[in-house]
Write an enzyme that holds these catalytic residues in place. Structure first.
Site, PDB file in Angstrom:
ATOM      1  CG  ASP A 137     -65.242  68.600  28.180  1.00  0.00           C
ATOM      2  OD1 ASP A 137     -65.265  69.821  27.908  1.00  0.00           O
ATOM      3  OD2 ASP A 137     -65.167  68.174  29.341  1.00  0.00           O
ATOM      4  CG  ASP A 180     -69.604  64.492  31.625  1.00  0.00           C
ATOM      5  OD1 ASP A 180     -69.904  65.653  31.950  1.00  0.00           O
ATOM      6  OD2 ASP A 180     -68.434  64.073  31.593  1.00  0.00           O
TER       7      ASP A 180
END
Ligand SMILES: [Zn+2]
Length: 354
Positions: free
Chosen positions: A66, A253
């Site tokens: 990310d 996630d």
């Protein structure tokens, strides 16, 4: 990688309390790490010196990184003195640090590529779903500009490294727009025009009462052709995963299943072959390991679980480890909840393809 898949958060390059072998024993398919946090600790030059994230963490399966848009938003929303977001990216001055971190879209891509990741996520500007329309509009325009710069930098790097289509990591764009359908549509269309390998639902996925924003999450998925994978960023509650999978999301996630495990909240199915309905989560139950009723429980957490913890240890022993605060509890509980998440996505694949 078979989809849908749940990816535990290994924000700083580790799923707390467990090793890569532990994760493989649960058949964890992939991990999500955070480029923004890793750039602060242990630092980018250290990650590179340790051979990139796969080598550093001893993890052979895919890694999604990310970019840090969400973390920057959380930090700045907490206190504006921690930093700022502009069309040039993010500036952060973490509390107690005299260092200033600058993350431009180009740098976000360079870092993720240098970390040897498998999925690069574009830098974006996150908002709260309740933020007013003018704030959302600015965030969407900025997210589009940032995505365009991420795409160019990514293409430049791939060209420079002479990587073939098969060797390249994937690049995902993130769709913002809060609760506004027209803004979500505008963002999705602009990102589709730039072109990415997959897309993410951006923004915190829950409302202020912790309910999933099912309507806008489903609508956003409908804006992207089904052939592209779509990641419901931050979705990790088992019932929310089922709801998002029904809407067409395939990647999830969250730090929640592992955090819950360490805090003694263990996930169990109420039947051996549960039917995963999104409307009624009667297939899901919690075992609170610290409850006194488990002191002398000599069976496993769940009779249907095949995790390394349930194969060998009783719930009563786990209760004991929890009470004395032993690190082994954190490890075993994490293994159990992660195995539950793998079983959940396996069941989704089987049920939804029947
Ligand atoms: Zn188990």
């Amino acid at each position: 990688m078979p989809l849908p898949a749940f990816l535990p958060d290994a924000t700083l390059g580790v799923v707390r309390s467990v090793s890569s072998d532990d994760l493989l024993a649960c058949d964890t398919p992939a991990l999500v790490m955070n480029a923004f946090h890793l750039m602060q600790r242990p630092g980018s030059s250290t990650v590179q010196a340790l051979g990139g994230l796969h080598r550093m963490a001893g993890w052979p399966r895919p890694i999604v990184t990310d970019s840090g848009g969400f973390q920057a938003y959380s930090l700045i929303a907490q206190n504006a003195k921690f930093g700022s977001i502009s069309s040039n990216g993010i500036t952060i001055r973490p509390e107690g640090s005299d260092r200033k971190f600058q993350l431009t879209p180009e740098k976000a891509v360079q870092l993720q590529v240098s970390y040897d990741t498998d999925v690069v996520i574009c830098l974006d500007q996150c908002t709260h779903v309740d933020a007013p329309e003018d704030v959302q509009r600015v965030a969407v325009e900025r997210t589009i500009q940032l995505a365009r710069r991420c795409r160019s930098e990514f293409d430049r790097l791939m060209e420079q490294k002479r990587l073939t289509a098969e060797q390249r990591p994937l690049l995902f764009g993130v769709i913002q727009g809060g609760g506004y359908r027209d803004l979500r549509r505008h963002c999705a269309e602009a990102l589709l025009a730039i072109g990415f390998d997959g897309y993410g639902y951006g923004g915190w996925p829950l409302d202020k009462d912790n309910r999933l924003l099912t309507e806008i999450i489903s609508y956003t998925r409908s804006l992207i052709p089904a052939r592209y994978p779509m990641h419901a960023l931050g979705v990790g509650h088992p019932a929310n995963i089922v709801a998002c999978a029904d809407a067409g999301y395939t990647l999830f996630d969250s730090a929640m299943p592992t955090r819950d495990a360490r805090h003694g909240r263990l996930y169990v199915f109420t039947a051996e072959q549960p039917y995963l309905s999104a409307s009624a989560a009667d297939w899901l139950d919690y075992v609170y390991v610290g409850d006194d009723k488990h002191i002398k429980a000599d069976g496993p957490i769940s009779p249907w679980c095949d995790c390394p913890c349930c194969a060998r240890y009783s719930l009563g022993y786990l209760h004991h480890l929890f009470k004395i605060g032993d690190g082994l509890f954190h490890r075993l509980a994490t293994l159990h909840n992660l195995r539950f998440m793998v079983k959940l996505t396996e069941s989704l694949r089987a049920e939804r393809h029947d």
